[in-house]
Design a protein around this motif. Structure first.
Motif, PDB file in Angstrom:
ATOM      1  N   HIS A  15     -94.016  -2.847  -6.792  1.00 25.00           N
ATOM      2  CA  HIS A  15     -92.639  -2.525  -6.434  1.00 25.00           C
ATOM      3  C   HIS A  15     -91.772  -3.169  -7.510  1.00 25.00           C
ATOM      4  O   HIS A  15     -91.931  -4.339  -7.817  1.00 25.00           O
ATOM      5  CB  HIS A  15     -92.293  -3.077  -5.051  1.00 25.00           C
ATOM      6  N   HIS A  16     -90.903  -2.373  -8.112  1.00 24.32           N
ATOM      7  CA  HIS A  16     -90.072  -2.865  -9.206  1.00 24.32           C
ATOM      8  C   HIS A  16     -88.724  -3.328  -8.660  1.00 24.32           C
ATOM      9  O   HIS A  16     -88.110  -2.638  -7.846  1.00 24.32           O
ATOM     10  CB  HIS A  16     -89.887  -1.759 -10.245  1.00 24.32           C
ATOM     11  N   ARG A  17     -88.304  -4.507  -9.097  1.00 24.06           N
ATOM     12  CA  ARG A  17     -87.031  -5.085  -8.643  1.00 24.06           C
ATOM     13  C   ARG A  17     -86.389  -5.794  -9.817  1.00 24.06           C
ATOM     14  O   ARG A  17     -87.073  -6.122 -10.790  1.00 24.06           O
ATOM     15  CB  ARG A  17     -87.279  -6.122  -7.536  1.00 24.06           C
ATOM     16  N   ALA A  18     -85.102  -6.100  -9.707  1.00 22.43           N
ATOM     17  CA  ALA A  18     -84.420  -6.833 -10.772  1.00 22.43           C
ATOM     18  C   ALA A  18     -85.088  -8.187 -10.975  1.00 22.43           C
ATOM     19  O   ALA A  18     -85.310  -8.632 -12.099  1.00 22.43           O
ATOM     20  CB  ALA A  18     -82.943  -7.011 -10.449  1.00 22.43           C
ATOM     21  N   LYS A  19     -85.404  -8.880  -9.891  1.00 19.53           N
ATOM     22  CA  LYS A  19     -86.048 -10.185  -9.986  1.00 19.53           C
ATOM     23  C   LYS A  19     -87.158 -10.259  -8.943  1.00 19.53           C
ATOM     24  O   LYS A  19     -86.887 -10.284  -7.749  1.00 19.53           O
ATOM     25  CB  LYS A  19     -85.036 -11.311  -9.729  1.00 19.53           C
ATOM     26  N   ARG A  20     -88.405 -10.303  -9.415  1.00 18.85           N
ATOM     27  CA  ARG A  20     -89.521 -10.502  -8.490  1.00 18.85           C
ATOM     28  C   ARG A  20     -89.830 -11.998  -8.434  1.00 18.85           C
ATOM     29  O   ARG A  20     -90.873 -12.460  -8.896  1.00 18.85           O
ATOM     30  CB  ARG A  20     -90.732  -9.687  -8.959  1.00 18.85           C
ATOM     31  N   THR A  21     -88.892 -12.731  -7.841  1.00 16.43           N
ATOM     32  CA  THR A  21     -89.082 -14.185  -7.772  1.00 16.43           C
ATOM     33  C   THR A  21     -90.087 -14.570  -6.677  1.00 16.43           C
ATOM     34  O   THR A  21     -90.404 -15.738  -6.502  1.00 16.43           O
ATOM     35  CB  THR A  21     -87.744 -14.897  -7.513  1.00 16.43           C
ATOM     36  N   ASP A  22     -90.592 -13.569  -5.923  1.00 13.72           N
ATOM     37  CA  ASP A  22     -91.579 -13.862  -4.882  1.00 13.72           C
ATOM     38  C   ASP A  22     -92.981 -14.037  -5.454  1.00 13.72           C
ATOM     39  O   ASP A  22     -93.881 -14.478  -4.745  1.00 13.72           O
ATOM     40  CB  ASP A  22     -91.585 -12.734  -3.841  1.00 13.72           C
ATOM     41  N   PHE A 178     -92.127   3.004  -4.927  1.00 12.12           N
ATOM     42  CA  PHE A 178     -92.178   1.836  -5.810  1.00 12.12           C
ATOM     43  C   PHE A 178     -90.937   1.697  -6.693  1.00 12.12           C
ATOM     44  O   PHE A 178     -90.778   0.698  -7.377  1.00 12.12           O
ATOM     45  CB  PHE A 178     -93.423   1.925  -6.717  1.00 12.12           C
ATOM     46  N   ALA A 179     -90.057   2.680  -6.681  1.00 12.79           N
ATOM     47  CA  ALA A 179     -88.927   2.683  -7.618  1.00 12.79           C
ATOM     48  C   ALA A 179     -87.969   1.519  -7.355  1.00 12.79           C
ATOM     49  O   ALA A 179     -87.777   1.096  -6.220  1.00 12.79           O
ATOM     50  CB  ALA A 179     -88.188   4.009  -7.546  1.00 12.79           C
ATOM     51  N   HIS A 180     -87.374   1.033  -8.424  1.00  9.04           N
ATOM     52  CA  HIS A 180     -86.379  -0.037  -8.338  1.00  9.04           C
ATOM     53  C   HIS A 180     -85.090   0.506  -7.709  1.00  9.04           C
ATOM     54  O   HIS A 180     -84.589  -0.027  -6.729  1.00  9.04           O
ATOM     55  CB  HIS A 180     -86.128  -0.582  -9.755  1.00  9.04           C
ATOM     56  N   LEU A 181     -84.547   1.592  -8.282  1.00 11.42           N
ATOM     57  CA  LEU A 181     -83.321   2.191  -7.760  1.00 11.42           C
ATOM     58  C   LEU A 181     -83.680   3.436  -6.959  1.00 11.42           C
ATOM     59  O   LEU A 181     -84.351   4.336  -7.471  1.00 11.42           O
ATOM     60  CB  LEU A 181     -82.372   2.560  -8.910  1.00 11.42           C
ATOM     61  N   ARG A 182     -83.251   3.473  -5.710  1.00  7.86           N
ATOM     62  CA  ARG A 182     -83.541   4.626  -4.859  1.00  7.86           C
ATOM     63  C   ARG A 182     -82.212   5.087  -4.292  1.00  7.86           C
ATOM     64  O   ARG A 182     -81.662   4.472  -3.375  1.00  7.86           O
ATOM     65  CB  ARG A 182     -84.540   4.236  -3.779  1.00  7.86           C
ATOM     66  N   GLN A 183     -81.665   6.170  -4.831  1.00  9.74           N
ATOM     67  CA  GLN A 183     -80.308   6.611  -4.503  1.00  9.74           C
ATOM     68  C   GLN A 183     -80.316   8.080  -4.102  1.00  9.74           C
ATOM     69  O   GLN A 183     -79.947   8.950  -4.885  1.00  9.74           O
ATOM     70  CB  GLN A 183     -79.393   6.368  -5.712  1.00  9.74           C
ATOM     71  N   CYS A 207     -80.532   2.803 -17.567  1.00  3.65           N
ATOM     72  CA  CYS A 207     -81.697   2.291 -16.853  1.00  3.65           C
ATOM     73  C   CYS A 207     -81.406   0.896 -16.308  1.00  3.65           C
ATOM     74  O   CYS A 207     -80.598   0.160 -16.866  1.00  3.65           O
ATOM     75  CB  CYS A 207     -82.904   2.243 -17.783  1.00  3.65           C
ATOM     76  N   PRO A 208     -82.069   0.532 -15.204  1.00  5.11           N
ATOM     77  CA  PRO A 208     -81.941  -0.846 -14.721  1.00  5.11           C
ATOM     78  C   PRO A 208     -82.811  -1.776 -15.567  1.00  5.11           C
ATOM     79  O   PRO A 208     -83.542  -1.329 -16.441  1.00  5.11           O
ATOM     80  CB  PRO A 208     -82.477  -0.767 -13.293  1.00  5.11           C
ATOM     81  N   SER A 331     -86.651   2.868 -12.726  1.00  4.59           N
ATOM     82  CA  SER A 331     -87.396   1.606 -12.834  1.00  4.59           C
ATOM     83  C   SER A 331     -87.622   1.320 -14.309  1.00  4.59           C
ATOM     84  O   SER A 331     -88.122   2.185 -15.011  1.00  4.59           O
ATOM     85  CB  SER A 331     -88.787   1.697 -12.188  1.00  4.59           C
ATOM     86  N   ASN A 332     -87.307   0.123 -14.752  1.00  9.72           N
ATOM     87  CA  ASN A 332     -87.517  -0.175 -16.175  1.00  9.72           C
ATOM     88  C   ASN A 332     -88.060  -1.577 -16.435  1.00  9.72           C
ATOM     89  O   ASN A 332     -87.378  -2.433 -16.972  1.00  9.72           O
ATOM     90  CB  ASN A 332     -86.223   0.030 -16.964  1.00  9.72           C
ATOM     91  N   PRO A 333     -89.331  -1.812 -16.056  1.00  8.15           N
ATOM     92  CA  PRO A 333     -89.995  -3.046 -16.494  1.00  8.15           C
ATOM     93  C   PRO A 333     -90.481  -2.809 -17.931  1.00  8.15           C
ATOM     94  O   PRO A 333     -91.580  -2.298 -18.136  1.00  8.15           O
ATOM     95  CB  PRO A 333     -91.169  -3.179 -15.521  1.00  8.15           C
TER      96      PRO A 333
END
Lengths: 388, 351
Positions: A15-22, A178-183, A207-208, A331-333
């Motif tokens: 799952h793509h997110r701005a910050k995967r601090t988990d 799995f997308a970061h942005l879902r709009q 892109c994010p 999504s842009n990792p």
């Protein structure tokens, strides 16, 4: 002697997110790798080698992170390669992994690409000014905006075409769990009302910046034959590079991209890409790169790419669905973005793309580019074996 | 599958400091010219290009992109890059020829170690969560490895000094070497320790440098040079990064790679990439090289260690001995990562 056949046996992504601090970096990678192994129904002892790709090490602040990740990648005692070819790296990494099988060295190879930008600061990493070089200064958007403006002038494309791409890709992204942005509710009008960042690129056309990873298991012919429901067979691969700057360089429609596409279609036996390719995952970090790359790749004649987009033919259900997964705009990792394009193309021809499956997709393109539109890597995958 | 041979090799002088940029262009242009002269090839004849370098060493992102300016890459080229020593770039190029996609490849590596503090830069290769924040630098990590061997009786300080003395004496015949001299172990042992138990002679110098190798299919190679060095085996492996979990006095990854590459016992010359004296002993042992094998006639990395090309130089030196008609079967080794974590082994034979 000819290349050995190679195929995608399974894919996985985070799952793509701005910050995967988990999760730590090893944790992030394992999310993608474990899903790819499960999807391929392959277990660790069968993996002969690991190929890892990512963009600049300064994005995480670790020098050659594959070394400390060797445990998490199950690579101990095995060959481990690390590829870095700028933004195209996710694609190039997949191609190096494919080479290991095509050269007859290995039977099953794990390949993985990632970026965890939240570990460091990408803007810092890109802002170091080497002597004697033109500073980018404005980030990637500022760098590419003049190319887009030049495309608009050359092609005469109407200003709203970029917004059509952005709205389509974000709505596609809403179909991708799995997308970061879902709009799902984004519209051309709302994109056109968003803030202008680098004229003519608006906020919603950008892109994010994501944390994420993508992995694939590639295998030889007998491994591909054993895939339930069919593997994604690699029909053709291509990579090309040209220098960043030189007098007379066409940065809107770079020669390296055109050369790579020509070599790719030739190897795949494709003479009319628009008719013979069912869907394409193209590296589009800013909306306007969809029509630009449609031309560079030879789907449309020069100056005509925007017409396919404007006619809605690049949407799901259109003649050539482009980025049904939501693409880089969703999504842009960075280091993984290219491999996501390659793996999403594979998922389409394997019939494993879920809610964004293109009906009857048998031939698909995966595409990545990087640097100042100077590094290109691409592949064509198909549901049928090459030559059959 | 297609056999692959080394047909050309050139390196820049190994020096403590160059005045050029960190993208290697100034070091690469002259040695590209040199290998083209050796082989009669030109830029347009090269089917695939592959390089090895490090952004962290260069202190900037995308240093390899600027290095492409050394090629003159227009019309566009088929090119790739590994963030590793260029010995691994050679491995990627070997794959491309082996699968029949191209029949020539040019491989290069470059690094300007003088741009930063090398031992601290290399500390950033360690686990970023629990090890790197303590800043154990590369020499300290190697010192721990050397100490474990001394304490277990695997080697003595005398053994280490013998390696250094032999390397420096051999380097006297190598015009590219950074360190050389007619010396002996007793003289070297009089020097003070730098990072206990390591003395200056145990530690490779900080070196700026670059190297290039041209590969060709064995068939094409015969048209280019009289005695191509055929790569009859090449393999590479990695060990765990956890320094506390592996026996640092051994190198299982080198053993595995050596076996897979088919090193065997019939070896004339071995060029081993050992940036520390004790690491040469570990690698010799892992490859099962007997006393009859001539090790590092070039002086090895202890007399010049250009980061990200020193491994490629070992392959180049091992090939050069065959190209020059001095040897029939040679072995090359490259290493990467802290305390010999990752290792590549190639076997070369006269074609």
């Amino acid at each position: 002697m000819a290349k050995q056949l190679a195929a995608v046996l399974g894919t996985g992504q985070t799952h793509h997110r701005a910050k995967r601090t988990d999760v730590s970096m090893p944790g992030l990678l394992r999310e993608a790798v474990d899903r790819a192994l499960a999807d391929a129904q392959v277990d660790w002892p069968e993996i002969d080698a690991v190929v890892l790709g990512k963009a600049p090490d300064m994005f995480e602040g670790v020098m050659m992170p594959e070394l400390f990740l060797a445990d998490a990648l199950g690579a101990n005692g095995k060959p481990l390669l690390r590829v870095h070819t700028a933004g195209s790296v996710g694609g190039s990494t997949a191609l190096v992994a494919a080479s290991l099988i095509q050269a007859g060295v290995h039977r099953k190879v794990l390949t993985v690409a990632f970026e965890k930008q939240s570990e460091s600061n990408a803007m810092w990493a890109l802002s170091i000014l080497p002597p004697f070089q033109m500073p980018v200064g404005a980030g990637a958007g500022g760098y590419f905006a003049p190319h887009v403006r030049s495309y608009l002038r050359r092609s005469g494309a109407p200003e709203h075409v970029g917004a059509i791409v952005a709205a389509k890709d974000r709505r596609n992204g809403a179909l991708n769990p799995f997308a970061h942005l879902r709009q799902p509710d984004i519209t051309v009008e709302s994109v056109r009302a968003s803030q202008m960042l680098w004229d003519p690129i608006r906020y919603d056309e950008t892109c994010p910046s994501s944390d994420g990873a993508c992995a694939m298991v590639l295998g030889d012919e007998s491994s591909g034959d054993a895939v339930e429901g069919g593997a994604a067979w690699i029909h053709a691969t291509a990579m090309r590079t040209e220098p960043t700057t030189f007098a007379g360089r066409d940065q809107v429609n770079p020669q390296a991209g055109r050369d790579a596409a020509a070599a790719l279609w030739k190897e795949a036996g494709i003479t009319d890409p628009l008719s013979q390719v069912d869907t394409a995952e193209i590296y589009v970090p800013f909306s306007w790169f969809e029509p630009m790359w449609l031309e560079n790749l030879g789907f449309m004649a020069e100056g005509e790419g925007w017409k396919l987009t404007e006619a809605g033919e690049t949407a799901l259900g259109g003649r050539l669905p482009v980025n049904p997964s939501g693409g880089v705009l969703s999504s842009n990792p960075i280091g993984a973005s290219g491999m996501l394009r390659f793996s999403e193309a594979a998922k389409q021809v394997m019939g494993r793309a879920g809610d964004y499956q293109v009906d009857g997709a048998r031939t698909a393109l995966g595409h990545a580019y990087g640097g100042g539109s100077q590094y290109f890597s691409m592949w064509v995958v198909g549901s049928a074996k090459p030559g059959s | 599958m297609t056999e692959v041979a080394v047909v050309g090799f050139a390196q820049s002088p190994n020096v403590r400091r160059t005045q050029g940029t960190t993208n290697g262009v100034e070091m690469l242009v002259p040695i590209f010219t040199e290998v083209f002269e050796q082989t009669g090839l030109s830029t347009k004849d090269i089917g695939f290009w592959c390089s090895g370098s490090s952004d962290y060493l260069a202190g900037r992102a995308f240093s390899f992109i600027a290095a492409v300016d050394a090629i003159g890459a227009f019309p566009p080229i088929h090119e790739s890059h590994v963030e590793m020593d260029a010995a691994w770039a050679l491995y990627e190029a070997w794959l491309k020829i082996r699968m029949g996609e191209v029949d020539t490849a040019l491989v290069y590596g470059f690094g300007k170690s003088s741009a930063g503090q090398l031992r601290r830069v290399l500390a950033l290769q360690l686990d970023p969560y629990v090890v790197a924040p303590l800043w154990p630098d590369s020499i300290s990590v190697a010192g721990i490895q050397a100490r474990m061997g001394l304490d277990s009786g695997r080697w003595s300080e005398q053994d280490l000094a013998e390696v250094a003395a032999r390397s420096r004496r051999d380097a006297a015949g190598n015009p590219f070497a950074q360190v050389s001299g007619d010396t002996d172990a007793a003289t070297l042992l009089d020097a003070p320790v730098v990072a206990d138990p390591l003395r200056a002679h145990d530690i490779a110098p900080v070196t700026d440098g670059a190297a290039v190798i041209v590969l060709a299919s064995a068939e094409r190679a015969r048209d280019l040079v009289e005695r191509p060095a055929v790569v009859t085996g090449i393999d590479h492996r990695v060990d765990s990064p956890a320094l506390g979990s592996r026996d640092l006095t051994r190198s299982p990854s080198t053993e595995l790679a050596g076996r897979a590459a088919g090193v065997g016992t019939d070896v004339d010359i071995a060029e081993l990439h050992a940036p520390f004296t004790h690491q040469e002993l570990i690698v010799r042992d892992a490859l099962g090289l007997g006393d009859g094998v001539r090790v590092n006639p070039s002086g090895g990395a202890l007399t010049g260690n250009p980061m990200f090309s020193a491994g490629l130089v070992r392959i180049g030196e091992a090939a050069r001995q065959i190209l020059a008609g001095n040897a029939r079967r040679t072995v090359a080794h490259a290493t990467s990562g802290p305390a010999l974590q990752q290792n590549l082994v190639a076997v070369l034979e006269r074609g």
